[in-house]
Motif scaffolding. Structure first.
Motif, mmCIF file in Angstrom:
data_model
loop_
_atom_site.group_PDB
_atom_site.id
_atom_site.type_symbol
_atom_site.label_atom_id
_atom_site.label_comp_id
_atom_site.label_asym_id
_atom_site.label_seq_id
_atom_site.Cartn_x
_atom_site.Cartn_y
_atom_site.Cartn_z
ATOM 1 N N ALA A 77 0.714 -1.285 0.015
ATOM 2 C CA ALA A 77 -0.023 -0.104 -0.090
ATOM 3 C C ALA A 77 0.706 1.301 0.093
ATOM 4 O O ALA A 77 0.362 2.290 -0.524
ATOM 5 C CB ALA A 77 -0.953 -0.033 1.136
ATOM 6 N N GLU B 151 0.385 -10.483 -2.491
ATOM 7 C CA GLU B 151 -0.709 -9.454 -2.699
ATOM 8 C C GLU B 151 -0.198 -8.416 -3.616
ATOM 9 O O GLU B 151 0.892 -8.023 -3.467
ATOM 10 C CB GLU B 151 -1.252 -8.882 -1.385
ATOM 11 C CG GLU B 151 -2.443 -7.929 -1.549
ATOM 12 C CD GLU B 151 -2.918 -7.722 -0.217
ATOM 13 O OE1 GLU B 151 -4.051 -7.306 0.044
ATOM 14 O OE2 GLU B 151 -2.266 -7.556 0.724
ATOM 15 N N SER C 199 -8.077 2.757 -3.479
ATOM 16 C CA SER C 199 -7.011 2.366 -2.631
ATOM 17 C C SER C 199 -6.251 1.328 -3.212
ATOM 18 O O SER C 199 -6.755 0.256 -3.841
ATOM 19 C CB SER C 199 -7.315 2.463 -1.004
ATOM 20 O OG SER C 199 -8.316 1.080 -1.165
ATOM 21 N N LYS D 6 -6.064 -1.261 -1.054
ATOM 22 C CA LYS D 6 -6.719 -2.438 -0.757
ATOM 23 C C LYS D 6 -8.119 -2.502 -1.580
ATOM 24 O O LYS D 6 -8.215 -3.819 -1.709
ATOM 25 C CB LYS D 6 -7.254 -1.920 0.685
ATOM 26 C CG LYS D 6 -8.316 -3.011 1.477
ATOM 27 C CD LYS D 6 -8.487 -2.631 2.889
ATOM 28 C CE LYS D 6 -9.485 -3.705 3.469
ATOM 29 N NZ LYS D 6 -9.804 -3.340 4.936
ATOM 30 N N GLU D 7 -8.686 -1.566 -1.944
ATOM 31 C CA GLU D 7 -9.707 -1.940 -3.150
ATOM 32 C C GLU D 7 -9.251 -2.497 -4.270
ATOM 33 O O GLU D 7 -10.118 -3.233 -4.775
ATOM 34 C CB GLU D 7 -10.566 -0.492 -3.293
ATOM 35 C CG GLU D 7 -11.395 0.142 -2.419
ATOM 36 C CD GLU D 7 -11.407 1.610 -2.701
ATOM 37 O OE1 GLU D 7 -12.574 1.830 -2.083
ATOM 38 O OE2 GLU D 7 -10.596 2.314 -2.982
ATOM 39 N N SER E 244 -6.402 -4.681 -4.385
ATOM 40 C CA SER E 244 -5.637 -5.722 -4.387
ATOM 41 C C SER E 244 -6.367 -7.088 -4.344
ATOM 42 O O SER E 244 -7.526 -7.264 -4.351
ATOM 43 C CB SER E 244 -5.059 -5.696 -2.900
ATOM 44 O OG SER E 244 -5.994 -5.859 -1.955
#
Length: 136
Positions: free
Chosen positions: A44, A77, A118, A120-121, A123
């Motif tokens: 990130a 990831e 982001s 996270k969105e 990945s």
């Protein structure tokens, strides 16, 4: 013989690290002008920043859809950012507000009204050979 056994135990953790092929199928390519550029991020911190790119690649654009293959990615990831560099200047052209003037796409997400998604969105987990579809 003992040296060979020690060497085997030393190499064992490295042999377990699998390398994977990631096929990125970019859909919605409007023209064959320029290139399709992809940036692969593995954390990130630095997402969508040039310094944060883990691996990048590009290929000639093909109207409709264009595929890019990235080989030898370790399991982990990742998040992808793609843009169609229509004029071939290797830069994502933006307007004075910083809004892209060239088509962009992300793994698992889309551009939001007030900015990009982001890490996270975007990945996903890579643990074997995989294909990811991204719409521009």
């Amino acid at each position: 013989m003992v040296k060979l056994l020690r060497l085997g135990f030393f190499l064992l953790p490295f042999l377990g690290m699998s390398q994977n092929e990631l096929i990125i199928d970019v859909q919605g390519v409007q023209s064959s002008n320029g290139n399709i550029n992809v940036a692969v991020y593995n954390h990130a911190d630095g997402f969508l920043k040039f310094e944060g790119v883990y691996i990048s690649d590009s290929t000639r654009a093909t109207a409709g859809h264009t595929q890019i293959k990235i080989n030898n990615l370790p399991s982990g990831e990742y998040a992808l950012a793609v843009f169609h560099d229509e004029n071939g200047n290797n830069i994502l052209d933006t307007n004075w507000l910083g809004i892209p003037k060239e088509p962009v796409g992300f793994s698992n997400s889309r551009m939001k009204t007030f900015g990009p998604p982001s890490f996270k969105e975007c990945s996903f987990r890579l643990s074997s050979n995989q294909e990811v579809k991204i719409s521009l």
